[in-house]
Motif scaffolding. Structure first.
Motif, PDB file in Angstrom:
ATOM      1  N   LEU A  59       1.105   6.713  -6.818  1.00 16.79           N
ATOM      2  CA  LEU A  59       0.016   7.686  -7.206  1.00 16.79           C
ATOM      3  C   LEU A  59       0.339   9.044  -6.628  1.00 16.79           C
ATOM      4  N   ALA A  60       1.341   9.446  -5.983  1.00 15.05           N
ATOM      5  CA  ALA A  60       1.511  10.674  -5.520  1.00 15.05           C
ATOM      6  C   ALA A  60       2.388  11.776  -6.283  1.00 15.05           C
ATOM      7  N   ARG A 106      -1.997   6.058   7.837  1.00 17.04           N
ATOM      8  CA  ARG A 106      -3.241   5.284   7.342  1.00 17.04           C
ATOM      9  C   ARG A 106      -4.026   4.947   8.586  1.00 17.04           C
ATOM     10  N   ALA A 123       0.411   7.313   1.738  1.00 16.16           N
ATOM     11  CA  ALA A 123       1.513   6.196   1.422  1.00 16.16           C
ATOM     12  C   ALA A 123       2.404   5.847   2.679  1.00 16.16           C
ATOM     13  N   ASP A 124       1.604   5.923   3.946  1.00 12.35           N
ATOM     14  CA  ASP A 124       2.360   5.700   4.949  1.00 12.35           C
ATOM     15  C   ASP A 124       1.480   4.898   6.241  1.00 12.35           C
ATOM     16  N   PHE A 148       0.212   3.933  -3.141  1.00 11.65           N
ATOM     17  CA  PHE A 148      -0.075   5.232  -3.023  1.00 11.65           C
ATOM     18  C   PHE A 148       0.997   6.280  -3.294  1.00 11.65           C
ATOM     19  N   ARG A 149       2.247   5.897  -2.783  1.00  9.61           N
ATOM     20  CA  ARG A 149       3.404   6.639  -3.097  1.00  9.61           C
ATOM     21  C   ARG A 149       3.273   6.931  -4.845  1.00  9.61           C
ATOM     22  N   LEU A 166      -3.620  16.611  -5.063  1.00  5.60           N
ATOM     23  CA  LEU A 166      -3.415  15.175  -5.182  1.00  5.60           C
ATOM     24  C   LEU A 166      -2.393  14.602  -4.634  1.00  5.60           C
ATOM     25  N   ASP A 167      -1.123  15.198  -5.028  1.00  5.36           N
ATOM     26  CA  ASP A 167       0.226  14.814  -4.442  1.00  5.36           C
ATOM     27  C   ASP A 167       0.447  14.584  -3.000  1.00  5.36           C
ATOM     28  N   LEU A 173       0.851  -1.287   0.006  1.00  4.25           N
ATOM     29  CA  LEU A 173       0.092  -0.012  -0.008  1.00  4.25           C
ATOM     30  C   LEU A 173       0.766   1.333   0.036  1.00  4.25           C
ATOM     31  N   ASP A 174       2.086   1.271   0.672  1.00  2.96           N
ATOM     32  CA  ASP A 174       2.939   2.270   0.778  1.00  2.96           C
ATOM     33  C   ASP A 174       3.331   2.545  -0.608  1.00  2.96           C
ATOM     34  N   PHE A 189      -2.334  11.728  -1.674  1.00  4.05           N
ATOM     35  CA  PHE A 189      -1.886  10.257  -1.976  1.00  4.05           C
ATOM     36  C   PHE A 189      -0.478  10.239  -1.232  1.00  4.05           C
ATOM     37  N   ARG A 190       0.248  11.078  -1.197  1.00  3.80           N
ATOM     38  CA  ARG A 190       1.720  11.066  -0.216  1.00  3.80           C
ATOM     39  C   ARG A 190       1.249  10.734   1.192  1.00  3.80           C
ATOM     40  N   ALA A 195      -6.522  -0.167  -4.716  1.00  5.02           N
ATOM     41  CA  ALA A 195      -6.341   1.250  -4.030  1.00  5.02           C
ATOM     42  C   ALA A 195      -7.859   1.856  -3.654  1.00  5.02           C
ATOM     43  N   LEU A 244      -9.595   7.546  -8.281  1.00 10.02           N
ATOM     44  CA  LEU A 244      -9.393   6.076  -8.569  1.00 10.02           C
ATOM     45  C   LEU A 244     -10.592   5.590  -9.430  1.00 10.02           C
TER      46      LEU A 244
END
Lengths: 118, 118
Positions: free
Chosen positions: A19-20, B25, B20-21, A16-17, B12-13, A12-13, B16-17, A87, B91
């Motif tokens: 997609l970032a 989350r 990404a952790d 999503f990364r 969005l960056d 998942l990290d 999603f970033r 996702a 998405l």
DNA sequence: AGAACGTACAACCATGTGGTTGTATATATG
DNA sequence: CATATATACAACCACATGGTTGTACGTTCT
């Protein structure tokens, strides 16, 4: 039907990364909308070096969002819509957690556990 | 109904970033599932310093996924489910782009434009 | 064979991330 | 007032990211 095992924290990290970044989102969008394309065909679209785009594609591949296939000297990149769905499934689950607070169906989802550190 | 203007590339960056952790989350999940909580209440859950959790919360706030409210000496953090929905909407849109390739309804979505560089 | 093309990869640089500790400041409590 | 609590923030560190250029290597084309 394919069993969709839930993605790990690491997966998942990476997902999503990947997609970032706007360039990577654009690559995914183009591949979803059109035909699979070679890396250099993709790279021609963007205002950066071939190597930069190549690294973006590599990150998308690590995230499972695209796959590459050798075709002569080219590498054909195709999107993997399944990963987008995975996702989206996580985000949907999060929304359901919230929504379930207003209903009696609070047992729809398992209780979260804190992530283990790497 | 609230007008949901589409998020910018930068938003969005960050969104999603922020997702990404695994720790972030988990914070979001807990806030969605339970009551709003102070930063230190959240921090007690995790095997890291208070300052580290505080930085995670700050990133979630920058991404719009949570908001903070002063309550005495505490800052109460609450989730913003709307942002989750916005991420999921993107998405979903990507999936629709793919799905529309198999139907005659290809005009459902606008054609993508390459992102402008910062 | 030789040139051009497509890709991979390494080295480098600036900046961001994820963590730490330490310090400052506001608020609550004895 | 003095002290403990909750937060914020700066400085620091190791490592990842997002970009660059340069080099190497396989494939296609003359």
């Amino acid at each position: 039907m394919v069993v969709r095992s839930p993605l790990t924290d690491d997966e998942l990290d990476r997902l999503f990364r990947a997609l970032a970044d706007a360039t990577r989102r654009d690559i995914v969008t183009r591949l979803l909308a059109g035909e699979p394309a070679s890396v250099s065909t993709l790279a021609a679209r963007y205002d950066m070096s071939f190597a930069a785009v190549q690294k973006h594609v590599a990150m998308l591949e690590e995230a499972g969002l695209v796959s590459k296939e050798s075709r002569g000297r080219e590498r054909i990149v195709r999107s993997n819509p399944e990963r987008i769905a995975q996702a989206r499934a996580l985000l949907f689950k999060l929304e359901q957690i919230w929504i379930s607070r207003f209903s009696q169906l609070d047992d729809v989802l398992a209780d979260p556990k804190p992530p283990t550190r790497k």
